[in-house]
Design a protein around this motif. Structure first.
Motif, PDB file in Angstrom:
ATOM      1  N   THR A  82       0.788  -1.223   0.000  1.00 30.33           N
ATOM      2  CA  THR A  82       0.000   0.000   0.000  1.00 30.33           C
ATOM      3  C   THR A  82       0.822   1.276   0.000  1.00 30.33           C
ATOM      4  N   ARG A  83       2.059   1.216   0.491  1.00 33.16           N
ATOM      5  CA  ARG A  83       2.859   2.435   0.590  1.00 33.16           C
ATOM      6  C   ARG A  83       4.306   2.070   0.899  1.00 33.16           C
ATOM      7  N   GLU A  84       5.231   2.785   0.295  1.00 32.78           N
ATOM      8  CA  GLU A  84       6.639   2.555   0.584  1.00 32.78           C
ATOM      9  C   GLU A  84       6.992   3.163   1.940  1.00 32.78           C
ATOM     10  N   ILE A  85       7.763   2.412   2.722  1.00 31.09           N
ATOM     11  CA  ILE A  85       8.249   2.904   4.016  1.00 31.09           C
ATOM     12  C   ILE A  85       9.603   3.573   3.846  1.00 31.09           C
ATOM     13  N   GLY A  86      10.463   2.973   3.033  1.00 35.98           N
ATOM     14  CA  GLY A  86      11.777   3.554   2.817  1.00 35.98           C
ATOM     15  C   GLY A  86      12.780   2.539   2.319  1.00 35.98           C
ATOM     16  N   VAL A  87      14.015   3.014   2.188  1.00 36.91           N
ATOM     17  CA  VAL A  87      15.097   2.213   1.635  1.00 36.91           C
ATOM     18  C   VAL A  87      16.285   2.278   2.586  1.00 36.91           C
ATOM     19  N   SER A  88      16.892   1.120   2.808  1.00 38.65           N
ATOM     20  CA  SER A  88      18.129   1.072   3.591  1.00 38.65           C
ATOM     21  C   SER A  88      19.167   0.306   2.785  1.00 38.65           C
ATOM     22  N   GLU A  89      20.406   0.465   3.190  1.00 42.51           N
ATOM     23  CA  GLU A  89      21.470  -0.335   2.592  1.00 42.51           C
ATOM     24  C   GLU A  89      22.418  -0.753   3.698  1.00 42.51           C
ATOM     25  N   ASP A  90      23.027  -1.903   3.507  1.00 42.80           N
ATOM     26  CA  ASP A  90      24.081  -2.300   4.425  1.00 42.80           C
ATOM     27  C   ASP A  90      25.186  -2.990   3.655  1.00 42.80           C
ATOM     28  N   PHE A  91      26.374  -2.839   4.199  1.00 43.53           N
ATOM     29  CA  PHE A  91      27.590  -3.402   3.606  1.00 43.53           C
ATOM     30  C   PHE A  91      28.105  -4.458   4.568  1.00 43.53           C
ATOM     31  N   LEU A 123      11.496  -5.756  18.642  1.00 45.48           N
ATOM     32  CA  LEU A 123      12.658  -5.433  17.809  1.00 45.48           C
ATOM     33  C   LEU A 123      13.640  -4.541  18.551  1.00 45.48           C
ATOM     34  N   GLU A 124      13.147  -3.626  19.394  1.00 38.32           N
ATOM     35  CA  GLU A 124      14.042  -2.797  20.218  1.00 38.32           C
ATOM     36  C   GLU A 124      14.851  -3.673  21.169  1.00 38.32           C
ATOM     37  N   ASP A 125      14.184  -4.647  21.794  1.00 41.23           N
ATOM     38  CA  ASP A 125      14.878  -5.569  22.707  1.00 41.23           C
ATOM     39  C   ASP A 125      15.919  -6.399  21.957  1.00 41.23           C
ATOM     40  N   ASP A 180      15.404  -4.124  10.369  1.00 41.14           N
ATOM     41  CA  ASP A 180      13.954  -4.237  10.569  1.00 41.14           C
ATOM     42  C   ASP A 180      13.483  -3.324  11.695  1.00 41.14           C
ATOM     43  N   HIS A 181      14.300  -3.134  12.721  1.00 42.82           N
ATOM     44  CA  HIS A 181      13.972  -2.185  13.784  1.00 42.82           C
ATOM     45  C   HIS A 181      13.860  -0.778  13.190  1.00 42.82           C
ATOM     46  N   PHE A 182      14.808  -0.415  12.346  1.00 42.42           N
ATOM     47  CA  PHE A 182      14.779   0.893  11.694  1.00 42.42           C
ATOM     48  C   PHE A 182      13.480   1.071  10.894  1.00 42.42           C
ATOM     49  N   PHE A 183      13.096   0.036  10.131  1.00 42.24           N
ATOM     50  CA  PHE A 183      11.880   0.138   9.331  1.00 42.24           C
ATOM     51  C   PHE A 183      10.635   0.270  10.210  1.00 42.24           C
ATOM     52  N   LEU A 184      10.581  -0.427  11.342  1.00 42.54           N
ATOM     53  CA  LEU A 184       9.422  -0.284  12.223  1.00 42.54           C
ATOM     54  C   LEU A 184       9.366   1.103  12.857  1.00 42.54           C
ATOM     55  N   LEU A 185      10.528   1.648  13.221  1.00 48.06           N
ATOM     56  CA  LEU A 185      10.545   3.017  13.748  1.00 48.06           C
ATOM     57  C   LEU A 185      10.014   3.991  12.708  1.00 48.06           C
ATOM     58  N   ARG A 186      10.459   3.822  11.489  1.00 50.06           N
ATOM     59  CA  ARG A 186       9.999   4.703  10.405  1.00 50.06           C
ATOM     60  C   ARG A 186       8.513   4.504  10.144  1.00 50.06           C
ATOM     61  N   ALA A 187       8.070   3.246  10.146  1.00 47.10           N
ATOM     62  CA  ALA A 187       6.660   2.947   9.932  1.00 47.10           C
ATOM     63  C   ALA A 187       5.790   3.588  11.007  1.00 47.10           C
ATOM     64  N   GLU A 188       6.272   3.541  12.250  1.00 49.39           N
ATOM     65  CA  GLU A 188       5.518   4.134  13.362  1.00 49.39           C
ATOM     66  C   GLU A 188       5.259   5.617  13.111  1.00 49.39           C
ATOM     67  N   LYS A 189       6.256   6.326  12.592  1.00 47.58           N
ATOM     68  CA  LYS A 189       6.106   7.754  12.313  1.00 47.58           C
ATOM     69  C   LYS A 189       5.142   8.028  11.163  1.00 47.58           C
ATOM     70  N   MET A 190       4.962   7.034  10.296  1.00 53.65           N
ATOM     71  CA  MET A 190       4.122   7.216   9.119  1.00 53.65           C
ATOM     72  C   MET A 190       2.677   6.771   9.346  1.00 53.65           C
ATOM     73  N   LEU A 191       2.429   6.026  10.429  1.00 48.87           N
ATOM     74  CA  LEU A 191       1.085   5.510  10.689  1.00 48.87           C
ATOM     75  C   LEU A 191       0.138   6.657  11.037  1.00 48.87           C
ATOM     76  N   PRO A 192      -1.130   6.520  10.662  1.00 46.37           N
ATOM     77  CA  PRO A 192      -2.093   7.558  11.063  1.00 46.37           C
ATOM     78  C   PRO A 192      -2.248   7.561  12.583  1.00 46.37           C
ATOM     79  N   LEU A 193      -2.503   8.720  13.127  1.00 42.53           N
ATOM     80  CA  LEU A 193      -2.697   8.823  14.575  1.00 42.53           C
ATOM     81  C   LEU A 193      -4.022   8.147  14.944  1.00 42.53           C
ATOM     82  N   ALA A 194      -3.969   7.355  15.997  1.00 39.31           N
ATOM     83  CA  ALA A 194      -5.180   6.622  16.426  1.00 39.31           C
ATOM     84  C   ALA A 194      -6.060   7.517  17.291  1.00 39.31           C
TER      85      ALA A 194
END
Length: 186
Positions: A91-100, A148-150, A172-186
């Motif tokens: 439904t919507r892009e959350i973002g892009v990460s990269e790792d080496f 994921l934080e734990d 995945d923790h980073f993506f959930l943090l980003r997703a949290e900021k993008m979610l509609p306020l309940a």
């Protein structure tokens, strides 16, 4: 670790030294690109899907490597279907990460999406996934984020012994943090 705020570009770059501070700097190898996709899948109860296995107690977002000839959308949907048995709508892009990842000389580029579970079927696990007992578990979003934080704290303390899992937890923790900021306020 480098984090930017532009949603169309790499939002986080992760290297061995970010996760394993004791690692000495080494010359950059010849990196092999690996494109992957992840999904934050919601069900009708507003819970999200995480994938676990019977080898260790860690959970990650569903998704994986994109195959040759596949676009990212097709690949994420396929990976979700294979790992969870779920047909999903992205439904919507959350973002892009990269790792080496120095150990394997891999440059992993991961694109994450919000998704909705449309229907449930049977997972099509690889023989390795069957061997380690991969399974799906649903969590309220806040509980998944805390989990994921734990897990990330365990990585920081050196308690996670699986190299790739360390990167995957961090990402995945980073993506959930980003997703949290993008979610509609309940």
């Amino acid at each position: 670790m480098i984090i930017s705020t532009n949603p169309l570009k790499i939002l986080m770059t992760l290297r061995d030294k970010d996760i394993f501070p004791e690692v000495l700097s080494t010359p950059d190898p010849v990196w092999k690109d690996r494109i992957t996709g992840k999904a934050v899948i919601f069900n009708d109860n507003n819970q999200i899907a995480l994938i676990g296995n019977r080898i260790h107690s860690f959970f990650l977002l569903p998704g994986g490597g994109i195959e040759n000839g596949e676009n990212i959308i097709q690949g994420v949907k396929r990976e979700c279907r294979e790992e969870t048995g779920l047909e999903v709508e992205l439904t919507r892009e959350i973002g892009v990460s990269e790792d080496f990842r120095i150990r394997d000389a891999k440059h992993c580029i991961t694109i994450a999406y919000f998704a909705t579970a449309l229907s449930k079927g049977t997972p099509a696990l690889t023989s390795n996934e069957k061997d380690i007992g991969v399974y799906l578990k649903w969590f309220p979003f806040s509980e998944a984020l805390t989990l994921l934080e734990d897990q990330r704290e365990k990585v920081k303390k050196g308690e996670v012994k699986f190299y790739n899992t360390c990167f995957n937890i961090w990402r995945d923790h980073f993506f959930l943090l980003r997703a949290e900021k993008m979610l509609p306020l309940a």
